[in-house]
Design a protein around this motif. Sequence first.
Motif, PDB file in Angstrom:
ATOM      1  N   CYS A  55      25.916 112.300  26.626  1.00 43.59           N
ATOM      2  CA  CYS A  55      27.132 111.618  26.157  1.00 43.59           C
ATOM      3  C   CYS A  55      27.228 110.233  26.774  1.00 43.59           C
ATOM      4  O   CYS A  55      27.512 109.243  26.085  1.00 43.59           O
ATOM      5  N   LEU A  56      26.996 110.154  28.070  1.00 45.72           N
ATOM      6  CA  LEU A  56      27.086 108.866  28.760  1.00 45.72           C
ATOM      7  C   LEU A  56      25.955 107.928  28.355  1.00 45.72           C
ATOM      8  O   LEU A  56      26.172 106.742  28.107  1.00 45.72           O
ATOM      9  N   ALA A  57      24.744 108.457  28.286  1.00 50.62           N
ATOM     10  CA  ALA A  57      23.596 107.618  27.952  1.00 50.62           C
ATOM     11  C   ALA A  57      23.702 107.072  26.533  1.00 50.62           C
ATOM     12  O   ALA A  57      23.503 105.863  26.312  1.00 50.62           O
ATOM     13  N   GLU A  58      24.018 107.930  25.595  1.00 54.69           N
ATOM     14  CA  GLU A  58      24.043 107.471  24.200  1.00 54.69           C
ATOM     15  C   GLU A  58      25.156 106.457  23.960  1.00 54.69           C
ATOM     16  O   GLU A  58      24.968 105.493  23.220  1.00 54.69           O
ATOM     17  N   THR A  59      26.315 106.686  24.549  1.00 60.09           N
ATOM     18  CA  THR A  59      27.399 105.728  24.336  1.00 60.09           C
ATOM     19  C   THR A  59      27.180 104.442  25.121  1.00 60.09           C
ATOM     20  O   THR A  59      27.617 103.374  24.697  1.00 60.09           O
ATOM     21  N   GLY A  60      26.485 104.523  26.243  1.00 57.08           N
ATOM     22  CA  GLY A  60      26.200 103.319  27.029  1.00 57.08           C
ATOM     23  C   GLY A  60      25.068 102.502  26.450  1.00 57.08           C
ATOM     24  O   GLY A  60      25.224 101.325  26.145  1.00 57.08           O
ATOM     25  N   TRP A  61      23.927 103.139  26.258  1.00 58.06           N
ATOM     26  CA  TRP A  61      22.753 102.425  25.776  1.00 58.06           C
ATOM     27  C   TRP A  61      22.744 102.295  24.267  1.00 58.06           C
ATOM     28  O   TRP A  61      22.205 101.343  23.734  1.00 58.06           O
ATOM     29  N   GLY A  62      23.329 103.251  23.584  1.00 56.59           N
ATOM     30  CA  GLY A  62      23.318 103.215  22.124  1.00 56.59           C
ATOM     31  C   GLY A  62      24.435 102.377  21.542  1.00 56.59           C
ATOM     32  O   GLY A  62      24.516 102.197  20.344  1.00 56.59           O
ATOM     33  N   GLU A  63      25.300 101.882  22.419  1.00 60.09           N
ATOM     34  CA  GLU A  63      26.424 101.053  21.985  1.00 60.09           C
ATOM     35  C   GLU A  63      27.197 101.699  20.841  1.00 60.09           C
ATOM     36  O   GLU A  63      27.476 101.070  19.819  1.00 60.09           O
ATOM     37  N   ARG A  64      27.544 102.951  21.041  1.00 60.16           N
ATOM     38  CA  ARG A  64      28.329 103.660  20.033  1.00 60.16           C
ATOM     39  C   ARG A  64      29.787 103.222  20.128  1.00 60.16           C
ATOM     40  O   ARG A  64      30.395 103.333  21.181  1.00 60.16           O
ATOM     41  N   PRO A  65      30.350 102.768  19.049  1.00 62.55           N
ATOM     42  CA  PRO A  65      31.755 102.354  19.097  1.00 62.55           C
ATOM     43  C   PRO A  65      32.690 103.565  18.994  1.00 62.55           C
ATOM     44  O   PRO A  65      32.319 104.606  18.452  1.00 62.55           O
ATOM     45  N   PHE A  66      33.881 103.401  19.538  1.00 58.65           N
ATOM     46  CA  PHE A  66      34.913 104.419  19.354  1.00 58.65           C
ATOM     47  C   PHE A  66      35.540 104.191  17.993  1.00 58.65           C
ATOM     48  O   PHE A  66      35.982 103.099  17.666  1.00 58.65           O
ATOM     49  N   ARG A  67      35.559 105.227  17.182  1.00 56.81           N
ATOM     50  CA  ARG A  67      36.203 105.172  15.870  1.00 56.81           C
ATOM     51  C   ARG A  67      37.305 106.230  15.872  1.00 56.81           C
ATOM     52  O   ARG A  67      37.015 107.431  15.901  1.00 56.81           O
ATOM     53  N   ALA A  68      38.530 105.766  15.838  1.00 53.31           N
ATOM     54  CA  ALA A  68      39.683 106.662  15.971  1.00 53.31           C
ATOM     55  C   ALA A  68      39.696 107.764  14.910  1.00 53.31           C
ATOM     56  O   ALA A  68      40.094 108.898  15.200  1.00 53.31           O
ATOM     57  N   ALA A  69      39.234 107.468  13.705  1.00 53.65           N
ATOM     58  CA  ALA A  69      39.265 108.465  12.628  1.00 53.65           C
ATOM     59  C   ALA A  69      38.406 109.685  12.967  1.00 53.65           C
ATOM     60  O   ALA A  69      38.701 110.799  12.526  1.00 53.65           O
ATOM     61  N   LEU A  70      37.355 109.505  13.730  1.00 48.70           N
ATOM     62  CA  LEU A  70      36.523 110.618  14.193  1.00 48.70           C
ATOM     63  C   LEU A  70      36.898 111.010  15.621  1.00 48.70           C
ATOM     64  O   LEU A  70      37.022 112.200  15.940  1.00 48.70           O
ATOM     65  N   GLY A  71      37.084 110.033  16.482  1.00 50.48           N
ATOM     66  CA  GLY A  71      37.298 110.289  17.898  1.00 50.48           C
ATOM     67  C   GLY A  71      38.555 111.080  18.206  1.00 50.48           C
ATOM     68  O   GLY A  71      38.525 111.991  19.049  1.00 50.48           O
ATOM     69  N   LEU A  72      39.646 110.785  17.555  1.00 55.47           N
ATOM     70  CA  LEU A  72      40.887 111.496  17.863  1.00 55.47           C
ATOM     71  C   LEU A  72      40.854 112.959  17.424  1.00 55.47           C
ATOM     72  O   LEU A  72      41.246 113.836  18.208  1.00 55.47           O
ATOM     73  N   PRO A  73      40.374 113.281  16.214  1.00 54.79           N
ATOM     74  CA  PRO A  73      40.245 114.711  15.879  1.00 54.79           C
ATOM     75  C   PRO A  73      39.266 115.450  16.797  1.00 54.79           C
ATOM     76  O   PRO A  73      39.488 116.611  17.150  1.00 54.79           O
ATOM     77  N   MET A  74      38.193 114.764  17.206  1.00 59.66           N
ATOM     78  CA  MET A  74      37.232 115.396  18.111  1.00 59.66           C
ATOM     79  C   MET A  74      37.848 115.608  19.488  1.00 59.66           C
ATOM     80  O   MET A  74      37.573 116.617  20.146  1.00 59.66           O
TER      81      MET A  74
END
Length: 180
Positions: A55-74
């Motif tokens: 989780c940390l590696a992919e969001t850090g190195w993969g530059e995954r943006p937070f998208r509220a439409a997916l992030g909040l339900p998750m």
Amino acid sequence: MSYPVLVLLVGLERLAELVVARRNAAWSRRHGAVESGRGHYPVMVLLHTALLAGCLAETGWGERPFRAALGLPMLALLLAAQALRWWCVGTLGPRWNTRVLVVPGLPLVTGGPYRWLRHPNYLAVVAEGVALPLVHGAWLTATGFTLLNLPLLAVRLRCENAALAAGPARPAGGVLAAAP
């Protein structure tokens, strides 16, 4: 709250589970528990640790943006999974463990979430493995964890079901494990 803080909080929750599991394992062993599935346990620990790191590696190195439409339900699903996990822990009391420990002679637990599912904790594990990474768009981690967890979960369920069915009397319930 930042995503690394959320992952850290889940990691701390896992450490709390291990503290409870260690205390409960001592109780179970004092009451004659038999352990099954030692071989797959280290793999389970490694996979669940890799989930947090992924989780940390992919969001850090993969530059995954937070998208509220997916992030909040998750995030809501993640919180529901945590609530289900701790409901399992509370229902099983000293019989809950991350290991497969069965105390002979105890009846199966049929209250709480066990009223509806034989292994409700694993529903929490599956939901968490999808939800935690997807809170911040870490879809590779969610996919990888899920694909690796499914065969491990199949092994674990076979192991637990066999342990619960073994013995002259229906031995024990409450071996449902939360992931480390």
